[in-house]
Scaffold this active site. Structure first.
Site, mmCIF file in Angstrom:
data_model
loop_
_atom_site.group_PDB
_atom_site.id
_atom_site.type_symbol
_atom_site.label_atom_id
_atom_site.label_comp_id
_atom_site.label_asym_id
_atom_site.label_seq_id
_atom_site.Cartn_x
_atom_site.Cartn_y
_atom_site.Cartn_z
ATOM 1 N N CYS A 90 0.974 -1.161 -0.124
ATOM 2 C CA CYS A 90 0.169 -0.019 0.129
ATOM 3 C C CYS A 90 1.010 1.254 -0.074
ATOM 4 O O CYS A 90 1.727 1.410 0.919
ATOM 5 C CB CYS A 90 -0.788 0.004 1.169
ATOM 6 N N HIS A 92 0.255 4.622 -0.178
ATOM 7 C CA HIS A 92 -0.036 5.709 0.879
ATOM 8 C C HIS A 92 0.406 5.411 2.219
ATOM 9 O O HIS A 92 0.745 6.316 2.748
ATOM 10 C CB HIS A 92 -1.653 6.299 0.421
ATOM 11 N N HIS A 223 -9.078 -3.898 -6.345
ATOM 12 C CA HIS A 223 -9.332 -2.579 -6.518
ATOM 13 C C HIS A 223 -9.796 -2.245 -8.142
ATOM 14 O O HIS A 223 -9.739 -3.024 -8.836
ATOM 15 C CB HIS A 223 -7.865 -1.857 -6.611
ATOM 16 N N CYS A 253 -3.418 7.205 -4.396
ATOM 17 C CA CYS A 253 -3.111 5.807 -4.178
ATOM 18 C C CYS A 253 -1.829 5.666 -4.694
ATOM 19 O O CYS A 253 -1.327 5.767 -5.828
ATOM 20 C CB CYS A 253 -4.206 4.969 -5.049
#
Length: 347
Positions: A90, A92, A223, A253
């Protein structure tokens, strides 16, 4: 009664929440963070649910768990938790967690100005800048990212026939570019894009096999990226990223931006030396670049993208979880939604 206490740093990366667990996390088994992720999913997913879902979290919550480094040349390790699951990567949350770890004094980097993090998708290298005590920006070089499927034709009933690219940037993303049956994300509300994002994930997973050529544990689509025209004249693109059934990313993102840089470079839409200023739903941005060109073991062309962004600590929290509490392991309102057949009934 079984009682657990979790200590967390609270903050956000360009508007997207990051809750970093710094004490109380379970011990995990495995030689790599990928293996430890599998152990976490098998035995401790209740931790993710309890801290990310309501009543302690919300439908757009995202977080990490801080662990010691797995390798001698790393500074720490991260496990990624959010409402959609325990993710391989991930972006962020990586930017946020590096910022938090530095500002809170949790790490002393082996090389000043550089941080190395072990994550399930691989080893991440980052640089950072400070303005006084504040970490003013972090730039990480992501795992190899690539365009897996180009111009996949999807019959998407709400809009019609769509061409979709599927790219990897730590997670897999169907990327919907502007085209005749899709005028851009700015023409639709966030709730509509969320509902369509859920449907697109399911449709892609039924239509095509999506599996990482080097790590078969990374598979499937969780996603969806809806693109559109940027708000700022300084941005080159805009995207609304949907994760799982309920999460709308407030930031551009990190893994999604990585996937889009890889997609655009593979299609000849982005020069190797160019910066790609990627804008979010709320107008925040990350800056992506092609840091390295390479090939995967199967000959798949790939890049290592770099993603730069900012994060802020907003507080600290201690959460108590015991099995006498109602909904002790969390809930999502989607769990109580009427089935599709009921929603379609005309009143």
């Amino acid at each position: 009664m079984t009682r657990h206490v979790f200590t967390c740093i609270e903050g956000h990366t360009e508007g997207m929440p990051v809750r970093m667990v710094i004490a109380g996390a379970p011990g995990l088994k495995g030689r790599t963070m990928s293996e430890r992720r599998e152990h976490f999913i098998a035995e401790f997913d209740w931790v993710r649910r309890a801290l990310m879902l309501e009543p302690r979290g919300h439908s757009h919550m995202s977080g990490t768990i801080f662990y010691p480094p797995m390798r001698a040349d790393s500074d720490f390790s991260l496990l990624f938790i959010e409402t959609s699951g325990c993710l391989p990567m991930c972006g962020h949350a990586t930017l946020g967690s590096i910022t938090f770890a530095l500002e809170a004094g949790l790490i002393e980097p082996k090389v000043p100005g550089t941080v190395v993090v072990d994550v399930p998708a691989g080893q991440i290298h980052a640089t950072y800048t400070r303005t006084g005590e504040k970490v003013s920006s972090v730039c990480f070089t992501n795992v190899p990212s690539f365009l897996l499927h180009r111009d996949l034709v999807i019959d998407f009933p709400p809009l019609g026939m769509l061409k979709v690219d599927i790219a990897y940037g730590g997670n897999f993303y169907p990327i919907v570019e502007v085209q005749p049956n899709y005028p851009g994300c700015e023409h639709f509300g966030p709730q509509q894009l969320l509902e369509w994002g859920r449907d697109m994930q399911a449709l892609v997973n039924r239509t095509v096999e999506v599996i990482h050529p080097e790590n078969p544990a990374i598979k499937g689509v969780k996603h969806c990226m809806w693109t559109g025209s940027p708000l700022s004249a300084e941005a080159q693109g805009r995207a609304v990223v949907i994760a799982g059934a309920s999460l709308i990313d407030r930031s551009p993102c990190g893994t999604g931006s990585s996937a889009r840089v890889a997609q655009r470079f593979a299609r000849g839409w982005l020069a190797a030396e160019a910066a790609y200023r990627h804008e979010s739903l709320i107008g925040s941005f990350f800056v992506g670049r092609v840091a390295q060109q390479l090939e995967l073991e199967n000959g798949q062309a790939a890049i290592r993208p770099s993603i730069e962004g900012r994060a802020w600590i907003t507080g600290r929290a201690e959460f108590i979880v015991d099995d006498t509490q109602p909904w002790w392991d969390g809930f999502n309102l989607e769990d109580f939604a009427a089935p599709a057949s009921a929603r379609e009934i005309s009143l």
